[in-house]
Every structure is written in C-alpha cells, then in structure tokens.
Design a protein around this motif. Structure first.
Motif, PDB file in Angstrom:
ATOM      1  N   LYS A   1       0.832  -1.200   0.000  1.00 13.90           N
ATOM      2  CA  LYS A   1       0.000   0.000   0.000  1.00 13.90           C
ATOM      3  C   LYS A   1       0.868   1.253   0.000  1.00 13.90           C
ATOM      4  CE  LYS A   1      -3.673   2.311   2.613  1.00 13.90           C
ATOM      5  NZ  LYS A   1      -4.556   2.236   3.811  1.00 13.90           N
ATOM      6  N   GLN A   2       1.939   1.254   0.803  1.00 11.47           N
ATOM      7  CA  GLN A   2       2.824   2.408   0.870  1.00 11.47           C
ATOM      8  C   GLN A   2       3.567   2.612  -0.443  1.00 11.47           C
ATOM      9  OE1 GLN A   2       3.158   4.755   3.298  1.00 11.47           O
ATOM     10  NE2 GLN A   2       4.521   5.778   1.846  1.00 11.47           N
ATOM     11  N   ALA A   3       3.929   1.516  -1.101  1.00 16.38           N
ATOM     12  CA  ALA A   3       4.694   1.607  -2.356  1.00 16.38           C
ATOM     13  C   ALA A   3       3.922   2.332  -3.449  1.00 16.38           C
ATOM     14  CB  ALA A   3       5.086   0.210  -2.824  1.00 16.38           C
ATOM     15  N   ASP A   4       2.625   2.334  -3.344  1.00 20.50           N
ATOM     16  CA  ASP A   4       1.815   3.007  -4.363  1.00 20.50           C
ATOM     17  C   ASP A   4       1.844   4.529  -4.228  1.00 20.50           C
ATOM     18  OD1 ASP A   4       1.006   0.673  -5.606  1.00 20.50           O
ATOM     19  OD2 ASP A   4      -0.790   0.440  -4.351  1.00 20.50           O
ATOM     20  N   SER A   5       2.297   5.028  -3.071  1.00 20.99           N
ATOM     21  CA  SER A   5       2.279   6.483  -2.875  1.00 20.99           C
ATOM     22  C   SER A   5       3.670   7.088  -2.712  1.00 20.99           C
ATOM     23  CB  SER A   5       1.421   6.844  -1.660  1.00 20.99           C
ATOM     24  OG  SER A   5       1.892   6.179  -0.496  1.00 20.99           O
ATOM     25  N   LEU A   6       4.539   6.457  -1.913  1.00 16.08           N
ATOM     26  CA  LEU A   6       5.863   7.047  -1.674  1.00 16.08           C
ATOM     27  C   LEU A   6       6.795   5.967  -1.148  1.00 16.08           C
ATOM     28  CD1 LEU A   6       7.463   9.770  -1.631  1.00 16.08           C
ATOM     29  CD2 LEU A   6       6.798   9.959   0.784  1.00 16.08           C
ATOM     30  N   VAL A   7       7.924   5.772  -1.820  1.00 16.81           N
ATOM     31  CA  VAL A   7       8.900   4.761  -1.418  1.00 16.81           C
ATOM     32  C   VAL A   7      10.007   5.371  -0.574  1.00 16.81           C
ATOM     33  CG1 VAL A   7      10.663   3.158  -2.259  1.00 16.81           C
ATOM     34  CG2 VAL A   7       8.416   3.243  -3.359  1.00 16.81           C
ATOM     35  N   HIS A   8      10.486   6.561  -0.991  1.00 15.79           N
ATOM     36  CA  HIS A   8      11.593   7.176  -0.259  1.00 15.79           C
ATOM     37  C   HIS A   8      11.573   8.683  -0.490  1.00 15.79           C
ATOM     38  CE1 HIS A   8      15.438   7.232   1.850  1.00 15.79           C
ATOM     39  NE2 HIS A   8      15.890   8.072   0.925  1.00 15.79           N
ATOM     40  N   VAL A   9      12.012   9.406   0.513  1.00  9.16           N
ATOM     41  CA  VAL A   9      12.172  10.851   0.406  1.00  9.16           C
ATOM     42  C   VAL A   9      13.234  11.252   1.415  1.00  9.16           C
ATOM     43  CG1 VAL A   9      10.408  11.409   2.143  1.00  9.16           C
ATOM     44  CG2 VAL A   9      10.912  13.062   0.334  1.00  9.16           C
ATOM     45  N   THR A  10      13.911  12.335   1.187  1.00  9.24           N
ATOM     46  CA  THR A  10      14.908  12.778   2.152  1.00  9.24           C
ATOM     47  C   THR A  10      14.290  12.944   3.526  1.00  9.24           C
ATOM     48  OG1 THR A  10      16.378  14.591   2.789  1.00  9.24           O
ATOM     49  CG2 THR A  10      14.489  15.172   1.437  1.00  9.24           C
ATOM     50  N   SER A  11      15.031  12.607   4.539  1.00  3.56           N
ATOM     51  CA  SER A  11      14.517  12.660   5.911  1.00  3.56           C
ATOM     52  C   SER A  11      14.382  14.089   6.425  1.00  3.56           C
ATOM     53  CB  SER A  11      15.425  11.857   6.846  1.00  3.56           C
ATOM     54  OG  SER A  11      16.746  12.358   6.807  1.00  3.56           O
ATOM     55  N   SER A  12      14.681  15.078   5.587  1.00  3.51           N
ATOM     56  CA  SER A  12      14.432  16.465   5.969  1.00  3.51           C
ATOM     57  C   SER A  12      12.932  16.743   6.106  1.00  3.51           C
ATOM     58  CB  SER A  12      15.028  17.426   4.930  1.00  3.51           C
ATOM     59  OG  SER A  12      16.420  17.238   4.816  1.00  3.51           O
ATOM     60  N   PHE A  13      12.119  15.891   5.468  1.00  6.37           N
ATOM     61  CA  PHE A  13      10.673  16.054   5.521  1.00  6.37           C
ATOM     62  C   PHE A  13      10.052  15.011   6.443  1.00  6.37           C
ATOM     63  CE2 PHE A  13      11.903  17.329   1.130  1.00  6.37           C
ATOM     64  CZ  PHE A  13      11.639  18.693   1.248  1.00  6.37           C
ATOM     65  N   GLN A  14       8.899  15.344   6.985  1.00  5.06           N
ATOM     66  CA  GLN A  14       8.125  14.370   7.734  1.00  5.06           C
ATOM     67  C   GLN A  14       7.406  13.431   6.772  1.00  5.06           C
ATOM     68  OE1 GLN A  14       5.814  15.639  11.263  1.00  5.06           O
ATOM     69  NE2 GLN A  14       6.340  17.738  10.633  1.00  5.06           N
ATOM     70  N   THR A  15       7.189  12.201   7.212  1.00  9.92           N
ATOM     71  CA  THR A  15       6.309  11.278   6.494  1.00  9.92           C
ATOM     72  C   THR A  15       5.456  10.559   7.530  1.00  9.92           C
ATOM     73  OG1 THR A  15       7.865   9.412   6.558  1.00  9.92           O
ATOM     74  CG2 THR A  15       8.000  10.900   4.651  1.00  9.92           C
ATOM     75  N   GLY A  16       4.306  10.104   7.111  1.00  9.74           N
ATOM     76  CA  GLY A  16       3.414   9.404   8.019  1.00  9.74           C
ATOM     77  C   GLY A  16       4.028   8.156   8.635  1.00  9.74           C
ATOM     78  N   PRO A  17       4.643   7.267   7.832  1.00  7.02           N
ATOM     79  CA  PRO A  17       5.212   6.041   8.408  1.00  7.02           C
ATOM     80  C   PRO A  17       6.336   6.306   9.413  1.00  7.02           C
ATOM     81  CG  PRO A  17       4.830   5.737   6.073  1.00  7.02           C
ATOM     82  CD  PRO A  17       4.590   7.192   6.352  1.00  7.02           C
ATOM     83  N   ILE A  18       7.245   7.248   9.106  1.00  2.10           N
ATOM     84  CA  ILE A  18       8.321   7.544  10.061  1.00  2.10           C
ATOM     85  C   ILE A  18       7.747   8.146  11.337  1.00  2.10           C
ATOM     86  CG2 ILE A  18      10.259   9.105  10.503  1.00  2.10           C
ATOM     87  CD1 ILE A  18      11.123   6.654   9.021  1.00  2.10           C
ATOM     88  N   ASN A  19       6.799   9.053  11.206  1.00  2.00           N
ATOM     89  CA  ASN A  19       6.182   9.637  12.399  1.00  2.00           C
ATOM     90  C   ASN A  19       5.521   8.565  13.263  1.00  2.00           C
ATOM     91  OD1 ASN A  19       7.017  12.130  11.550  1.00  2.00           O
ATOM     92  ND2 ASN A  19       4.993  12.913  11.039  1.00  2.00           N
ATOM     93  N   GLU A  20       4.885   7.604  12.608  1.00  2.00           N
ATOM     94  CA  GLU A  20       4.238   6.531  13.369  1.00  2.00           C
ATOM     95  C   GLU A  20       5.262   5.651  14.074  1.00  2.00           C
ATOM     96  OE1 GLU A  20       1.171   2.730  12.862  1.00  2.00           O
ATOM     97  OE2 GLU A  20       1.429   4.141  11.184  1.00  2.00           O
ATOM     98  N   VAL A  21       6.350   5.328  13.382  1.00  2.00           N
ATOM     99  CA  VAL A  21       7.399   4.520  13.999  1.00  2.00           C
ATOM    100  C   VAL A  21       7.984   5.234  15.219  1.00  2.00           C
ATOM    101  CG1 VAL A  21       9.735   3.594  13.670  1.00  2.00           C
ATOM    102  CG2 VAL A  21       7.986   3.202  11.940  1.00  2.00           C
ATOM    103  N   VAL A  22       8.292   6.521  15.072  1.00  7.01           N
ATOM    104  CA  VAL A  22       8.856   7.289  16.187  1.00  7.01           C
ATOM    105  C   VAL A  22       7.895   7.274  17.376  1.00  7.01           C
ATOM    106  CG1 VAL A  22       9.479   9.609  16.968  1.00  7.01           C
ATOM    107  CG2 VAL A  22      10.337   8.750  14.772  1.00  7.01           C
TER     108      VAL A  22
END
Length: 435
Positions: A74-95
């Motif tokens: 499901k995540q692969a359909d929207s965003l696989v990787h982006v610089t960590s300078s930005f927030q993302t939903g999955p990283i925020n959830e993991v934190v």
C-alpha cells in the motif's frame, strides 16, 4: 539437497540463470532457497526447514507476514523514499510507537540510520558529543556490528586481525559469564565483581575520559551469555557515578525476543541510550533507530545520517510490526513457547552429556556444547549445526563458527505445535550426533 540454479530458459527475452557461486565474493551454500512462510523455509527441492535463526535473527514475524507485506504494498503506491528532511506518516508513526514502547526515559528517536552497526556508531557519537569523553567500553564477547568502528570494539580478535587501522580507545572487559566466570567466582557470592573491576579498567586502562559503555544485554554472536539479575542495576550505578553513558545494543534482543518488549524490561533497567534494528523490520525490511534520553539529543544531523536511513517503505513495515507485537497475547505466547522449549532442552541436557549448559530468555536461547572434560567443543557444535539441516532445522553457532554454542531463535510467531516439532527434530539430530 538443492543445487544452484542452472540455465533452463532458452527464450532470449527471459533471464537465463546459471551457477554464479564463483562470482559471489563470499562463500555460499549449494542450497537454493525458493520461498518462506511463517517459521518455515523451503529449498528448490521442496524440503522444509524450521528456521531456528529467523534468517539473521531479524524475521521476528517470520517469512512473508501478510499484514506487513500488505502495508508495504500500500505504501509503495504512494511514496517509497524521500529525504529525511521532511516528515512522512510512516516515520512519524514509527517514532511515536517506539517512544510509547521503550523505557520511559528514552524520549528522542533518531531514525536516519539503516543498520545495527550505524545505529551503534551513532549512539557512541551522541555520548561523546554530550560528555566530551572518548573511550568506549565493551564486553569480551561483544559483536556490535560489522563496520570498522564496531569491529574494533568487538570482542573477537579474529575479526580485527586483517586490518591495520582500527578505532582507538576501545576498552574490553570480561562478560558476566557465570558458567565460565573470568574471575572464578560463584554468582551467589561474587557481589558482581565483574562490574566492580570495571573501575580498575577505567582507572588504569583508559585515557581517563570514557564516553560510554556499549553492551548487548544478552550476547548475540558471543554465545548467548545471560547476565544474572542485578548485574545491570550494578552496572547502571557505576556508569552514573562515572558520568558514562550506558548504551544497550538491543538489535537482537529487542521487540519481544526475550518475552518482553526489550531486554531492558526483562532486566528492569533503563539504559541512557538504546539501539534497535533487525526485528524492527518484522519480516525482512531494513530499518534501524537510536533512542536516547533528552540530554543526548544535541548531535547535529550532518554528523550522523545515511541516504537510506528513515526509508519510508521500511518504516511502513516497521509501523505494522510494532502494532502487531504490541497486541494482547503476542508476548505471552513467546513466554509460553519458551517455557516449553527450555523444559525440553533441560531434559536433553540430562540425556546428552555434551550439553554443558542451557540458557536464555524468551526465544533467545543458547545451548553450550562441551567435551568430556567440560571444555568448549567447537567441532561438535559445528557438526550439530550441519547435521540439523538433514533433520529440517536451521541452526546458527556462536562466534561465526569459532564458538561452542548453538542458538534457538525462531520467529516469535512460532506456535506450541511448531515448538514440539522443532524440539522433536532437534532431539533426533542430537541423538544421531551422539552415535
């Protein structure tokens, strides 16, 4: 046994496989593994193996966990990787989930690392940056990682021998290895001499500026050494008195492996910094993190960051993994299955004289193999691991095959029925080896 795939396709539009073992830099088995499901791995001949190593001790949810894979797709359909300078939903959830699950003093999360080695190096940098120290204390049998710094801090001389330029400032101290105590003491009367003597290493073997001590709460590669209860309280007290950061390398012990969320919970201690990786990816995705107390949060981003750290796809896997292991009943199943396996292993110890010790917590279990004099029997340990493949169980041994402990660390989803099957097949293997 399966063999390496050969050329079987003639259609020029399809990839033609050949035996490429001579092109692979490191040695590989002649077995070709084709698929995995749950605790099982299957080779190209269809033979089934119970994986007692959880791949590289990282598949805590086993092979091909459908919930994790669905989250990743499901995540692969929207965003696989982006610089960590930005927030993302999955990283925020993991934190958020990590902070909620970790010891309460650990409130900062550094997710822009992509392996246990880089997490441990980052933790050391954070400690050095905070207290101005330089030296790093580690245990004799430490593993800690594969980078040059972590190999330098490893307790195995054979891992350092080829390399002329190693990280300076490493101080190695004896493990709390009660079965083979360095100080020839008994646990009930030693008063944690192995902790007290660290003061001597600091006073006489350091530069006088010790930044941190990095310790695996239960040694992964070093032989599944189990410190006695109370050891870490004594160690934490020493570190606090000396102004030393206590870093727990929970890369193998984390996320339920001990039957508790972290080994820190099992031992009832709060380290100053904790590193996690391996099991965080659930079913094989690469992700790691550093968790720290607030005061260690001052290291600038440019001092420790990696391109594929904070990967969004891996974070989606980690978020689902953390959700699963936090569900009611997950950790209690680990403890129930562990109790059964440990009881069977202790019975095997009574039957087979070459089993010197059985130790572990949860599904992080080690079996020490000895000769008739009680000395380490490395050859027999490796023979057991090799024989295990014939009986459909994948076993790993300690210290890259130089040690005398084999390990039982299946995926944490193993069922009671699968635990019975594992123990039955292991007992058959040991009985054959004994002949």
């Amino acid at each position: 046994m399966g063999t390496a795939a050969q050329s079987v396709v003639q259609d020029g539009e399809k990839f033609v496989q050949r035996d490429v073992r001579k092109n692979i830099y490191y040695d590989v088995s002649d077995l070709v593994m084709e698929r995995g499901q749950g605790v099982y791995l299957y080779d190209s001949n269809g033979k089934e193996y119970i994986d007692c190593a959880s791949a590289t001790f990282n598949l805590i949810l086993g092979y091909s966990n459908h919930e994790v894979l669905s989250a990743v797709k499901k995540q692969a359909d929207s965003l696989v990787h982006v610089t960590s300078s930005f927030q993302t939903g999955p990283i925020n959830e993991v934190v958020q989930r990590l902070v909620d699950l970790a010891p309460k003093n650990l409130t900062k999360v550094h997710p822009k690392v992509c392996s246990g080695s880089t997490a441990n190096e980052g933790a050391i940098k954070m400690a050095q940056n905070f207290n101005g120290g330089r030296d790093v204390i580690s245990l004799f049998r430490s593993h800690l990682g594969q980078t040059m710094m972590m190999a330098s801090l490893s307790g195995n001389a054979f891992r350092k021998e080829p390399f002329p330029n190693l990280f300076p400032g490493g101080i190695h101290v004896p493990d709390p290895y009660c079965y083979r105590c360095f100080y020839k003491q008994k646990p009930e009367t030693c008063n944690f001499l192995c902790v007290e003597r660290i003061n001597d290493f600091i006073d006489y073997g350091s530069t006088g500026k010790v930044a941190c001590m990095v310790v695996e709460p239960i040694s992964g590669n070093g032989g599944n050494v189990m410190p006695p209860q109370g050891y870490f309280q004594a160690l934490k007290k020493l570190c606090d008195e000396r102004g030393i950061a206590l870093i727990f390398d929970e890369i193998q012990t984390g996320f339920g492996r001990t039957g508790h969320m972290f080994a820190a919970d099992y031992y009832g201690v709060q380290p100053h910094i904790m590193t996690v990786a391996k099991g965080l990816g659930g079913t094989g995705f690469q992700i790691a993190a550093i968790m720290t107390e607030e005061k260690y949060g001052g290291l600038e981003g440019h001092h420790h960051s990696f391109t594929y750290g904070a990967n969004v796809l891996a974070a989606a896997a980690a978020a689902k993994t953390l959700e699963i292991i936090a569900r009611p009943g997950f950790l209690s199943n680990v403890r129930v299955v562990s109790e059964y396996i440990m009881s069977r292993l202790h019975k095997m110890k009574e039957r087979f004289s070459f089993i010197g010790d059985v130790r572990g917590a949860g599904l992080m279990i080690g079996i020490e193999i000895v000769d008739q004099d009680g000395d380490p029997d490395v050859a027999l340990t490796n023979k057991i691991a090799k024989s295990g493949m014939h009986y459909g169980i994948i076993l790993r041994t300690s210290r890259y095959g130089f040690g005398n402990v084999f390990k039982i660390r299946p995926p944490l989803i193993i069922t009671p029925d699968e635990a019975v099957k594992l123990c039955d097949q292991l007992e058959q293997c040991l009985a054959e080896v004994k002949k």
